[in-house]
Design a protein around this motif. Structure first.
Motif, mmCIF file in Angstrom:
data_model
loop_
_atom_site.group_PDB
_atom_site.id
_atom_site.type_symbol
_atom_site.label_atom_id
_atom_site.label_comp_id
_atom_site.label_asym_id
_atom_site.label_seq_id
_atom_site.Cartn_x
_atom_site.Cartn_y
_atom_site.Cartn_z
ATOM 1 N N SER A 179 0.872 -1.087 -0.028
ATOM 2 C CA SER A 179 -0.033 -0.109 -0.135
ATOM 3 C C SER A 179 0.868 1.440 -0.051
ATOM 4 C CB SER A 179 -0.918 -0.209 1.329
ATOM 5 O OG SER A 179 -1.850 1.029 1.399
ATOM 6 N N ILE A 182 2.615 1.935 -3.388
ATOM 7 C CA ILE A 182 1.384 2.620 -4.244
ATOM 8 C C ILE A 182 1.358 3.973 -3.958
ATOM 9 C CG2 ILE A 182 -0.865 2.752 -5.048
ATOM 10 C CD1 ILE A 182 -1.015 -0.433 -4.326
ATOM 11 N N LEU A 183 1.335 4.187 -2.632
ATOM 12 C CA LEU A 183 1.189 5.720 -2.260
ATOM 13 C C LEU A 183 2.532 6.635 -2.640
ATOM 14 C CD1 LEU A 183 -0.279 5.243 1.378
ATOM 15 C CD2 LEU A 183 -1.521 6.127 -0.792
ATOM 16 N N ASN A 186 3.182 7.687 -6.053
ATOM 17 C CA ASN A 186 2.144 8.860 -6.479
ATOM 18 C C ASN A 186 2.268 9.974 -5.681
ATOM 19 O OD1 ASN A 186 0.288 7.625 -8.733
ATOM 20 N ND2 ASN A 186 0.718 5.993 -7.280
ATOM 21 N N LEU A 188 2.120 10.436 -2.578
ATOM 22 C CA LEU A 188 1.187 10.355 -1.337
ATOM 23 C C LEU A 188 1.952 9.829 0.022
ATOM 24 C CD1 LEU A 188 -1.768 9.299 -3.202
ATOM 25 C CD2 LEU A 188 -1.715 11.380 -2.034
ATOM 26 N N ILE A 193 -2.950 6.921 5.178
ATOM 27 C CA ILE A 193 -3.900 5.711 5.303
ATOM 28 C C ILE A 193 -3.500 4.798 6.763
ATOM 29 C CG2 ILE A 193 -1.688 3.776 4.862
ATOM 30 C CD1 ILE A 193 -4.447 4.053 2.424
ATOM 31 N N LEU A 196 -6.961 4.087 8.653
ATOM 32 C CA LEU A 196 -7.534 3.240 8.060
ATOM 33 C C LEU A 196 -6.976 1.701 8.458
ATOM 34 C CD1 LEU A 196 -9.667 2.012 6.034
ATOM 35 C CD2 LEU A 196 -7.939 2.107 4.234
ATOM 36 N N HIS A 228 -8.820 -0.905 -11.092
ATOM 37 C CA HIS A 228 -7.490 -1.252 -10.114
ATOM 38 C C HIS A 228 -6.651 -1.995 -10.910
ATOM 39 C CE1 HIS A 228 -9.930 -0.052 -6.059
ATOM 40 N NE2 HIS A 228 -9.231 1.069 -6.845
ATOM 41 N N MET A 231 -4.780 0.104 -13.110
ATOM 42 C CA MET A 231 -3.822 0.936 -12.541
ATOM 43 C C MET A 231 -2.529 0.509 -12.197
ATOM 44 S SD MET A 231 -6.680 3.060 -10.126
ATOM 45 C CE MET A 231 -5.552 4.138 -9.305
ATOM 46 N N TYR A 242 -3.443 -8.579 -6.336
ATOM 47 C CA TYR A 242 -4.501 -8.231 -6.249
ATOM 48 C C TYR A 242 -5.668 -9.182 -6.747
ATOM 49 C CZ TYR A 242 -8.439 -4.693 -6.872
ATOM 50 O OH TYR A 242 -9.651 -3.830 -6.615
ATOM 51 N N LYS B 159 -8.323 8.305 -6.539
ATOM 52 C CA LYS B 159 -8.252 6.844 -7.309
ATOM 53 C C LYS B 159 -7.060 6.020 -6.393
ATOM 54 C CE LYS B 159 -11.191 8.442 -10.789
ATOM 55 N NZ LYS B 159 -10.993 8.872 -12.225
ATOM 56 N N VAL B 160 -5.715 6.608 -6.280
ATOM 57 C CA VAL B 160 -4.737 5.906 -6.105
ATOM 58 C C VAL B 160 -4.968 5.516 -4.446
ATOM 59 C CG1 VAL B 160 -2.239 6.230 -5.323
ATOM 60 C CG2 VAL B 160 -2.975 7.076 -7.830
ATOM 61 N N LEU B 161 -5.512 6.607 -3.476
ATOM 62 C CA LEU B 161 -5.799 6.373 -2.283
ATOM 63 C C LEU B 161 -6.867 5.156 -1.731
ATOM 64 C CD1 LEU B 161 -6.295 9.996 -0.841
ATOM 65 C CD2 LEU B 161 -4.295 8.413 -0.134
ATOM 66 N N HIS B 162 -7.662 4.968 -3.059
ATOM 67 C CA HIS B 162 -8.667 3.964 -2.770
ATOM 68 C C HIS B 162 -8.078 2.677 -3.157
ATOM 69 C CE1 HIS B 162 -11.998 1.435 -4.279
ATOM 70 N NE2 HIS B 162 -12.660 1.924 -3.029
ATOM 71 N N LEU B 163 -6.985 2.613 -4.246
ATOM 72 C CA LEU B 163 -6.560 1.301 -4.529
ATOM 73 C C LEU B 163 -5.506 0.940 -3.355
ATOM 74 C CD1 LEU B 163 -5.400 -0.683 -6.451
ATOM 75 C CD2 LEU B 163 -3.917 0.874 -7.557
ATOM 76 N N ALA B 164 -4.848 2.086 -2.786
ATOM 77 C CA ALA B 164 -4.031 1.789 -1.598
ATOM 78 C C ALA B 164 -5.045 1.205 -0.590
ATOM 79 C CB ALA B 164 -3.277 3.013 -1.381
ATOM 80 N N ALA B 165 -5.937 1.676 -0.289
ATOM 81 C CA ALA B 165 -6.774 1.485 0.924
ATOM 82 C C ALA B 165 -7.267 -0.091 0.590
ATOM 83 C CB ALA B 165 -8.095 2.387 0.767
#
Lengths: 254, 254
Positions: A179, A182-183, A186, A188, A193, A196, A228, A231, A242, B159-165
């Motif tokens: 996770s 991925i962040l 990008n 982030l 996160i 969560l 996803h 992506m 995934y 959308k990246v945040l959602h994927l990471a989540a």
């Protein structure tokens, strides 16, 4: 009790500190690397040793907290020890000890340890096994001083616990890391996160995880799943994970 | 603010309660199922409605908290609404709203919600997007009443945040469930693994997960990995997940 601790890694360190805090006497800390032995021995006021021939044979308890594949060799040097000898491994059979030693057992803390982070030993499940009832009683008394979560667990069940722990801890932590991958890719920050992650674990404290599953695979939301996967096109390993985990969620919740 | 809430699921429920507690006025709760609308409306002293024609067009804010694939249809019924219209989805483009509506935005809470468990909204990351700066300011003011963790996030990053989540929450929770499957199959209780789950998440609060990875794959302990794969022989899906995640851990930490 007079205790000799063999090992200076994460488990050995946390266990030594907890034992000392419970009023036990750590006589010696053994590590092949004397520097490591000294570091831990200083924390618990013990004698640091790095040679098997220096091991005191008159202690009450010997705790082998080394890598699984080194347990056998360490045990072979404890044949002359008079006390009870235990290891702390989830996967290793107690027979590895009884090959060399009469009074043997297992003292397996079902927890993940990092040197940098303190843990509250009181809640850690301590899984005990011993070669006979009187040795089990010795371990039980000691364990209950450290934790209010003590279990008698035979070798077969202990191995199951260790396997379950790989899923619940090692794999879970790796998913956190993916996770973060991925962040980071990008721009982030992992901070966003963290709430969560905390809430996901909190939910598992009060309910069974299969009762609180959420997400695209659980909802059979193929549109989001496909977005996803697209992506993740340039991260094929993550794409495979995934897909594999989504399929498994669908299978369990179909 | 006068707010119309469209939806009655987990997100709608938690959001409505938090908005009410922050002193906002929930005018109406819409759900296709009137019973669901009533259940939530009663909690926040709102009018329950189940017909699009009953929607009050004079509210300041319309929050669409329905399933992703239903957002577009709900939005199509809000063309006459005068206020700002937002959705709460991680994956849905804001364009789905602007097709029908002038002032649009996104109000995405990056959290997992279950009706059965209260959450502390103060720590929840609220990710905001809006069609212009003045609408963003409106959302910002509202969001900061609910949470001290407010972020301006564009659609691509959301959308990246959602994927990471999905990795950090949905997949993680499923690993807890697989862990429980292994335990249950062997007459062991999920309770014994809960302290480990809590500590694994706790570690991720104070360090990056890649810095605290542990376990057989991290140690390249092929002997334990093979034992575990053998133990999973009658659970081929779990065996595949074990193999896939172990390979990924080895790849990241090689």
């Amino acid at each position: 009790m007079n205790i000799v601790l063999l090992g200076s890694g994460n488990v050995a360190t946390h266990l030594a500190i907890a034992l000392k805090a419970a009023g036990e006497n750590i006589v010696q800390v053994f590590s092949r690397d004397l520097t490591n032995a000294i570091t831990l021995a200083e924390k618990v006021n013990a004698e640091p040793i790095s040679s098997f021939s220096d091991i005191n044979h008159k202690a009450d308890l010997y705790i082998i907290a080394v890598k699984d594949d080194a347990i056998s060799e360490v045990a072979s040097h404890l044949a002359a020890a008079e006390g009870l000898v235990v290891h702390t491994s989830g996967t290793t059979d107690v027979k590895v000890l009884s090959e060399f030693i009469k009074n043997t057992g297992v003292f397996y803390p079902l927890q993940t340890f990092s040197k940098s982070k303190e843990v509250n030993f009181k809640t850690i499940p301590l899984c005990l096994e011993a070669s006979d009832d009187s040795q089990l009683e010795v371990l039980n008394r000691l364990a209950k001083k450290l934790s209010s979560n003590v279990h008698e667990v035979d070798g077969a069940k202990r191995k199951v616990l260790h396997l379950a722990a790989v899923f619940a801890c090692n794999f879970t932590n790796h998913l956190y890391a993916l996770s973060n991958q991925i962040l980071t890719k990008n721009d982030l920050n992992f901070d966003i996160i963290r709430p969560l992650i905390a809430e996901t674990a909190d939910k598992a404290m009060v309910d069974l995880p299969e009762n609180v599953q959420t997400g695209p695979a659980f909802r059979n939301d193929e549109s989001t799943i496909n977005k996803h996967l697209t992506m993740l096109a340039d991260l094929p390993e993550l794409q495979e994970i995934y897909q594999t985990l989504s399929n498994s969620i669908k299978l369990v919740h179909k």
